[in-house]
Design an enzyme around this catalytic site. Sequence first.
Site, PDB file in Angstrom:
ATOM      1  N   CYS A   2       0.630  -1.412   0.013  1.00  0.00           N
ATOM      2  CA  CYS A   2       0.088   0.159  -0.084  1.00  0.00           C
ATOM      3  C   CYS A   2       0.957   1.388   0.148  1.00  0.00           C
ATOM      4  CB  CYS A   2      -0.968  -0.082   1.405  1.00  0.00           C
ATOM      5  SG  CYS A   2      -1.942  -1.490   1.645  1.00  0.00           S
ATOM      6  N   LYS A 609       5.901  -3.894  -4.609  1.00  0.00           N
ATOM      7  CA  LYS A 609       7.400  -3.905  -4.772  1.00  0.00           C
ATOM      8  C   LYS A 609       7.920  -3.930  -3.439  1.00  0.00           C
ATOM      9  CE  LYS A 609      11.208  -2.572  -6.808  1.00  0.00           C
ATOM     10  NZ  LYS A 609      11.936  -3.502  -7.716  1.00  0.00           N
TER      11      LYS A 609
END
Length: 614
Positions: A2, A609
Site C-alpha cells: 500500500c 514492490k
Amino acid sequence: MCGIVGYIGKRKAYPILIKGLKRLEYRGYDSAGVALISDNQQLNVYKTKGKVSELENFVTQKDISGTVGIAHTRWATHGEPCSVNAHPHYSSSEKLALIHNGIIENYAVLKEKLQAKGYVFKSSTDTEVLVQLIEYMKVTNRVDLLTAVQLALNEVIGAYAIAILDKEHPEEIIAARKSSPLVVGIGEDEFFLASDATPIVEYTDKVVYLEDGEIAVINRGKELKVVDLSNVEMTPEVKKVELKLGQLEKGGYPHFMLKEIFEQPDCIHDCMRGRINVEANNVVLSAVIDYKEKLLNAKRFIIVACGTSWHAGLIGKHLIESFCRIPVEVEYASEFRYRDPVIDEHDVVIAISQSGETADTLAAVELAKSRGAFIYGICNAIGSSIPRATHTGSYIHVGPEIGVASTKAFTGQVTVLTMLALTLAREKGTIDETQYLNIVRELNSIPGKMKEVLKLNDKLAELSKTFTYAHNFIYLGRGYSYPVALEGALKLKEISYIHAEGYPAAEMKHGPIALIDAEMPVVVIATQNGLYEKVLSNIQEIKARKGKVIAFVTKGDTVISKIADCSIELPETIECLDPLITTVPLQLLAYHIAVCKGMDVDQPRNLAKSVTVE
C-alpha cells in the site's frame, strides 16, 4: 505494498495527491482513494477499485477542492479488492477519515468490542476497525485527536503506517508508524507525507523519517511536532534526500523494467565507484574496514533475505565461503524469525533488502540484534528502516527501482557481496594475491561486458515469440549459476505468469526430468566455467527426451550450439563473476515473453514492490 500520500499547505491538494499516488504505483495495489477537506470544510472521501486513472475518472464531477488531504493505494490483505474496502475509511460519524498500511493482528477482538458498543462496519477491513476505535476513544474520553490516536494505538497489535483527518480540525493531519515506513516532507509553509520519498522529491529534498512508535502532528503554519505513544516529545531529524526526479521517469523506454535492465552497466559502475581503485587493483569497503575485527573474527555468517535478495544471498554464500573460508548460512527471513534460531554474539547477520523495508527481513534483524549478533545491511533505499537498524552496511547505489520485478537491484547486491567477500578475504589472508588481482580487474570490466550482453536484446525479443505458448519452464544451473537459474525462473513467473522452476542441473534426474517432453522449454546456463562437461551431459539428457533447450553459453562455444535448440553467446568472464553476466539475458528473456503475452510488466498482478507486511 500500500502507498500513502498526504499534503497540507497552500496549494490545491488533489493534484499533488494524485501525482503522488502515481509515483507509488510501483509498490503494487488493487484500489485507490482520496480524502479531502474541501474549501467549505466538508470531509470528502472518494475511492474506487482499480488503477489511479480510474479514481481520476470517478472524481471528474466531484468536489475536489481543498488544500489538505490524504490518499492511498491499497493492496488487499483483509477483504477482497473493491471500492468498499478501499481506503480512506470514514468513522461512523464521518468526521474522521483514515488511511493505513500494515496489518492489525487483533482487529477481530477490537471489532467485537466496538460492535458490542453499537458500532456498525461497512467493510471487511482491519483499517475500518482502527478508525472506529480512534473515534470511540475521542468521544468516550472527550479528548483531542492526537490523544485518541495514542489511546487507540496502545490497544493495537500489529504493524501500521497511518494518516488521519478530522473534519473538526481541518488544519491538521496526524500520522503514525510502527513497522511500516512513513516519511514527512518539509516544504515552505507546507508539509508532505508519503510511504517513501518518491512522491515528495518533486517538491522538497528535506524529509523526516518517522521511527517506530512515533506520531507526527502536522499543522498548517506550524513546526512539525513528533511525539511518542506516551506523548513524550521527540526531536525530528531532518535529512536531505539525494533522489533525482529524472530517476523516476521512464526516459523513453516502454517500461521501467526495460529501462532498469539497460541501466545496469551504469548502475554497477556507480556501485563500484569509490570502492574499487583501478590503478591499485584494490577493493575497499569502508564498512568492512571500520568493523574489521568483528567481521574477521565471526564464527559464521548468516544471510537473511526474501525473494530476489535471497537468490543474491545464495551467491554471497558461495563467494564468502570460497574466498574467506567462513561458514555461511542463507535463510529466508520469514522462516528465520519464527524458528528460534541458535545465534549469539559470535555471529554476523547480513540482511539484504532492496527497499530496506521488507517486514520479515527487518524482524529478522531485530531478533538477531536482541541475541547479540552483529548486523551488516545491504540495501538500496537510503534512509530506509533496515540501514537504520543495522550496525553497519553497504548501499548498492543503483538508484530507485520502479519495476516490481527486481533487476538492477539484484546485480547491485551481487556486486556488493563480491566486494565484501574480496575485502574480507584479503584482510583475512585467505585469497591468493594473483587470484585477487585477476578478480578485481575482471570485476572492473563487468559494466562493459554487460553492455555487450544488452546488444542481444533484439535476438532475445525474437526468441521470446517462440515460447509464449509455454505453460511451464525449467531453469538449470550449477555452482554460481544455480542461484541465477532460480532468479531467472522467478522473473519469468513474476511478469509472464508462466510457471517456472529453477534447479541445480544435477538435481534434474531426481524428479524434474519426469516433466521433460517436446513441450517443455529448458533454460540452461552453460558457460565454460567449472562444471561445463557435466552441464553438457545434462543437456544431452534433455534432448534425449525431446525437451527444448535454450542454452546460454560462452562466446565461441561450438559444442552446445550444435545440440541446443537455441544458444545465446555471452562474453567470457571469471566463474565467480558469471552471475553478473548471465543474469542480464534471463531478465530480457522474461521481459520479452511477458510483453509478447500482453502482460503489465511493471505492475504484475498480486505483487508488491515493497513487502511491508508479513
